[in-house]
Design an enzyme around this catalytic site. Structure first.
Site, PDB file in Angstrom:
ATOM      1  N   LYS B  73       0.844  -1.191   0.000  1.00  0.00           N
ATOM      2  CA  LYS B  73       0.000   0.000   0.000  1.00  0.00           C
ATOM      3  C   LYS B  73       0.888   1.252   0.000  1.00  0.00           C
ATOM      4  CE  LYS B  73      -3.987   1.630   2.784  1.00  0.00           C
ATOM      5  NZ  LYS B  73      -4.776   1.341   3.996  1.00  0.00           N
ATOM      6  N   SER B 148      -9.648   1.242   3.048  1.00  0.00           N
ATOM      7  CA  SER B 148      -8.799   2.042   2.191  1.00  0.00           C
ATOM      8  C   SER B 148      -7.752   1.249   1.418  1.00  0.00           C
ATOM      9  CB  SER B 148      -8.095   3.092   3.035  1.00  0.00           C
ATOM     10  OG  SER B 148      -7.224   2.461   3.960  1.00  0.00           O
ATOM     11  N   SER B 172      -9.662  -1.296   7.048  1.00  0.00           N
ATOM     12  CA  SER B 172      -9.076  -0.982   5.745  1.00  0.00           C
ATOM     13  C   SER B 172      -8.392  -2.137   5.031  1.00  0.00           C
ATOM     14  CB  SER B 172      -8.086   0.181   5.873  1.00  0.00           C
ATOM     15  OG  SER B 172      -8.787   1.403   5.905  1.00  0.00           O
TER      16      SER B 172
END
Lengths: 484, 479
Positions: B73, B148, B172
């Site tokens: 990420k 996310s 997330s």
């Protein structure tokens, strides 16, 4: 009837001390002062995204050491908080500090105030002494447009020591600072160097009618670069506030800056402009308990502090309160004195020589006691020469500066310069006879009661012997010869 | 039909790479990503060249992973590689150090392909707030992948990487894993070092694996877990071999279904599939019982007080002084205002404002302090529950993937996407989402398993049994 209201000032001091750890509070960077800008930095103290703080245990130990020496309650639970505000020298936009659970709270410092001939003692309460990290430094010099930031100082450990508002004059403030600095130096927790910023002081001050218990509206004064500046700034601010109070003007809660050149304080920001720091517990540092053993070992390792040492000097060496107090103001000086005594010197004699001659010479040359070219054993060597009458005290006063310059022993200097005291009674008597005969008028004066004339005869003999005559012996001989 | 190399699980990729070297797999994945990324927008930076330059020598690829290609990420710092949290304000920010997980995986022979898209600063549940544009769900490109860590989940689901790392503050990792049909684990708080993870909510954040299978998750957990002297919140506790927990045996395992998680508002298809998953475990020998977590209703509210408070402080450093964007200004204040005004997106601004508000003088007690107190109550709920059960089973998300733009203008509706995932972060316990079925329209549904602190093994045990029994991980999106 016109009664004038009397006002009194109330002062509280915040002292920031840089703790002398090798590395910073939350990373391994060096705390060395004077490196090239941004040399002592890493992602942690630069606040790079993703970096995390790890507490330097040494800083905590030093903080506890101070707390114990200031008679504080040391918190067993250690917790940090974030103090949020924006400034370019603050890389994370928050300072890691301690808000509602300072490592040390509720202690005291005892100060001495000279009141005429009397020394009064007074305890000043310590509200708290907490750990926090320092910010960086803005550099403006040589920058045309904007400023540069040096983060070398960012993250160095500070202990903020906050006093109770129990200081009632600038003089007390000065004494408090002096005493606090003395204690910190004894503890060897900080350089306490105001010029390098390792010790800084802000003052909170208000005035109130005498007899009133409630505190008046306070101002905070910043930017004072010496203890004397604190005293001056407080004097100025008291005058300003008292004048305003007397004229019925409202004193505003604000932060004011001291200007050393003009000797005035100027408003920096009002209460309305004050920051809301939005304190909250620092989630990156988990609260923990100080181990009992660690607390005990710090307690055990506490050195003798200045007040206790002064007391001991009075008791053990029969020094006056004043002498003991001056000798113990600096740890190195007290050590110097005790070293002389341990080597066998008479305490009073050593004390006199140190406080007058040695200190004067060191001060004149701006040398610290530690670095003195004349070490205790050297001074002792000289004192022995006086004792065994090899030299007079007067000659000794001439020799000491030479010892400072040449780093030679007193004996060597006496030898090489032929300064050995003349103790030969026959020789001195002959000299005395000669001088008495040559000055009949003065002899008459002396015999008629003008005892001061004796000094003339002594002086003449000293002149003849180039100051080397044993003064006591000369005195005895002359008194005998002159009679009366 | 034989499996394409990009379709390999991490376990399979490691076996192939050990025998033949990793290059064929890396090449296959690179080609696949080049083809799909324009459509899915899973990566913000796909720079295998960067890592090729870094690790030319094949001995770099020894280790456990043997060069298996992974992705991370965009909020996990990689030395020398731009890392932006999908925010304009961090454009050009190149970390001068590796996050601990990057160092650990690098030491284990990982090959990093690039950085995955995400909601800006991990603020979101849909990957629509990214400065790089929305990420598309591979099962239906008109739908969101969740967030996310949506980019990481999509990259895994669409075989654009063998496995990925995400971060989880309120769901997330798990919510996008559920919406994309992959396995996502949020470890116990303190299990994995946060050093180098750009912080959102420091007392919630955990890095965790997003993988094709439960086994892959265990392999990565073996590598990234453990105490880190650079992270004071990481816990010094031995890391077990998680792959040892992958025995198909749930006999006697006590699994609780909290009644507060099966209420109105939950999509009927989701509820059906999740209950079916519970039944599968029951048939395998687990005991299923209904439990209660009475303070569940407050979890979202508490989270949006405490997490945004931490976020507002964590994001203070993005001020234009040291790194990233700096907007010109006539003076310091104007530079601050303009930089932060131009650099942060809407959701980031909303959370910064909210966070500053709940911490400000006069409101701290009413919001932040009270929030922390309720957080303690929620923690106690779980402590009580774990006296009765070993695992808690719930839906991961109340709905399957929703349409792009469906919730973006309604923050409250968006926040409720995380209603089932937030409690694990508030409490700090481990939680995994794994696929348990599909809707009629073919959208993946995830089931969540939560366990006691540091009982990731319990989760792996049940998750592996469930996965092996229903075997839906073999189903792939049509792309």
């Amino acid at each position: 009837m016109n009664t004038k209201i009397q006002y009194e000032p109330v002062i509280g001091l915040e002292v920031h001390v840089q703790l002398s750890t090798k590395s910073k509070l939350f990373c391994a960077c060096s705390t060395q002062f004077g490196e090239a800008p941004n040399q002592n930095t890493c992602p942690v103290c630069m606040g790079w995204p993703g970096s995390l703080p790890v507490l330097n245990e040494e800083a905590l130990k030093l903080a506890v050491r101070v707390g114990l020496a200031l008679h504080c309650q040391v918190s067993e639970k250690i917790k940090f908080d974030r103090k949020n505000y924006f400034y370019p020298d603050l890389p994370k936009a928050y300072q890691i500090s301690q808000y509602d659970m300072p490592v040390n709270k509720l202690g005291w410092v005892e100060i001495e105030i000279q009141n005429g001939k009397e020394i009064q003692k007074k305890k000043i309460g310590i509200t708290r002494a907490h750990l926090e990290e320092d910010a960086g430094k803005l550099l403006h010099e040589g920058v045309k447009d904007g400023s540069l930031v040096d983060y070398n100082r960012a993250g160095t450990p500070l202990l903020e020591i906050v006093s109770e508002p129990e200081i009632y004059s600038p003089k007390e403030a000065y004494e408090y600072l002096k005493t606090l600095k003395m204690i910190l130096e004894y503890l060897e927790v900080s350089d306490c160097n105001m010029e390098e910023g390792s010790l800084r002081c802000d003052a909170n001050i208000s005035v109130r009618p005498v007899g009133e218990m409630k505190l008046g509206t306070k101002t905070e004064i910043k930017n004072m670069n010496s203890f004397r500046a604190v005293e001056r700034a407080l004097n100025y601010e008291i005058g300003r506030q008292m004048e305003m109070a007397a004229q019925g003007e409202k004193i505003l809660q604000e932060t004011r800056l001291w200007d050393e050149t003009s000797g005035q304080t100027f408003s920096m920001r009002s209460k309305e402009e004050a920051h809301d720091y939005r304190y909250f517990p620092e989630p990156d540092l988990v609260p923990f308990r100080i181990a009992r053993e660690m607390m005990d070992s710090i307690q055990k390792a506490l050195p003798e502090l200045p007040a206790a040492r002064a007391k001991r000097f009075q008791d053990d060496y029969q020094l006056s309160a004043y002498d003991a107090s001056v000798l113990t103001q600096e740890k190195a000086l007290a050590n110097y004195f005790e070293a002389c005594v341990k080597e066998g010197s008479d305490p009073k004699t050593a004390c006199n020589w140190i406080l007058s001659e040695v200190l004067a010479l060191l001060n004149a040359k701006c040398i610290s006691v530690k670095d003195s070219p004349v070490q205790p054993k050297d001074l002792l060597g000289m004192l022995r020469l006086i004792e065994d009458k090899t030299i007079s005290g007067k000659i000794a006063k001439e020799i000491l500066p030479l010892m400072f310059e040449t780093m030679k022993s007193a004996a060597d200097i006496v030898q090489s310069r032929g300064l050995t005291q003349v103790n030969d009674a026959q020789l001195l008597e002959d000299l005395a006879d000669k001088i008495v005969q040559a000055n009949p008028v003065l002899v008459e004066d002396y015999r008629a009661g003008k005892k001061k004339a004796l000094a003339f005869f002594v002086g003449q003999i000293m002149k003849e012997t180039k100051g080397k005559a044993n003064p006591q012996l000369v005195n005895e001989i002359l008194v005998k010869k002159l009679g009366g | 039909m034989e499996k394409q190399l990009y379709e390999l699980t991490l376990k399979e990729a490691i076996d192939v790479a050990k025998a033949e070297g990793p290059w064929e797999i890396i090449r296959a994945v690179i080609d696949r990503t080049a083809l799909l990324n324009p459509r899915l927008n899973a990566f913000v930076r796909f720079e295998p060249e960067h890592f090729l330059k870094k690790s030319r020598k094949s001995e770099d690829f020894k280790g456990v992973l043997s060069g298996a290609p992974l992705s991370v990420k965009d909020n996990i710092c990689i030395h020398g590689c731009e890392t932006t949290c999908a925010s304009k304000i961090l454009r050009g920010h190149v970390p001068p150090y590796d996050a601990t997980v990057i160092r650990k995986l690098g030491d284990a022979g990982a090959f990093f392909l690039g950085q995955c898209n995400m909601d800006e600063f991990a603020f979101g549940s849909s990957c629509e707030t990214s400065a790089y544009g929305a990420v598309k769900n591979p099962w239906d490109i008109e739908r969101v992948p969740g967030g996310s860590s949506g980019g990481s989940a999509v990259a895994v689901a669409a075989d654009m990487t063998i496995a990925a790392l995400g971060s989880d503050t309120g769901g997330s990792i798990r919510q996008p894993a559920a919406l994309c049909g992959v396995v996502g684990l949020k470890p116990t708080y303190g299990r994995v070092s946060r050093y180098g993870l750009i912080a959102f909510g420091s007392s919630f954040d955990q890095i965790g694996p997003i993988t094709k299978t439960v086994e892959d998750s265990a392999i990565l957990m073996n590598l990234i877990s453990g105490f880190d002297p650079h992270d004071s919140t990481s816990v010094n506790q031995t890391v077990p071999d998680y792959t040892k927990a992958l025995a198909r045996n749930v006999k006697g395992l006590r699994i609780g279904l909290p009644k507060e998680y099966f209420v109105e508002g939950i999509d009927p298809e989701v509820e059906t599939k999740v209950r079916e998953a519970a039944n599968v475990l029951k048939q395998l020998g687990a005991q299923i019982k209904t439990i209660s977590l009475p303070h569940t209703a407050y979890a979202v509210a508490v989270y949006y007080i405490v997490a945004v408070a931490e976020a507002s402080s964590n994001l203070g450093r993005f001020d234009g002084v040291q790194y990233g964007l700096r907007a010109p200004g006539k003076n310091l204040l104007e530079m601050y205002f303009e930089t932060r005004n131009q650099g942060f997106g809407e959701e980031a601004k909303r959370r910064i404002l909210l966070g500053n508000f709940v911490l400000s003088a006069g409101y701290y007690e009413a919001y932040y302090r009270k929030g922390q107190k309720v957080r303690t109550l929620i923690r106690k709920d779980f402590e009580e529950a774990f006296k009765e059960v070993d695992l808690i089973l719930t839906p991961t998300s109340p709905t399957p993937a929703f349409k792009i733009n469906e919730k973006i203008s309604d923050p409250l509706a968006m926040y409720l996407s995380d209603i089932f995932t937030i409690p694990a972060n508030l409490v700090g316990i481990p939680a995994m989402s794994l696929p348990c079925g599909f809707t009629e329209k073919g959208l993946p549904i995830g089931v969540q398993l939560m366990a006691k602190p540091f009982d990731e093994e319990g989760i792996f045990r049940a998750a592996f049994a469930l996965e092996q029994e229903i075997r839906i991980y073999k189903r792939k999106p049509k792309l």
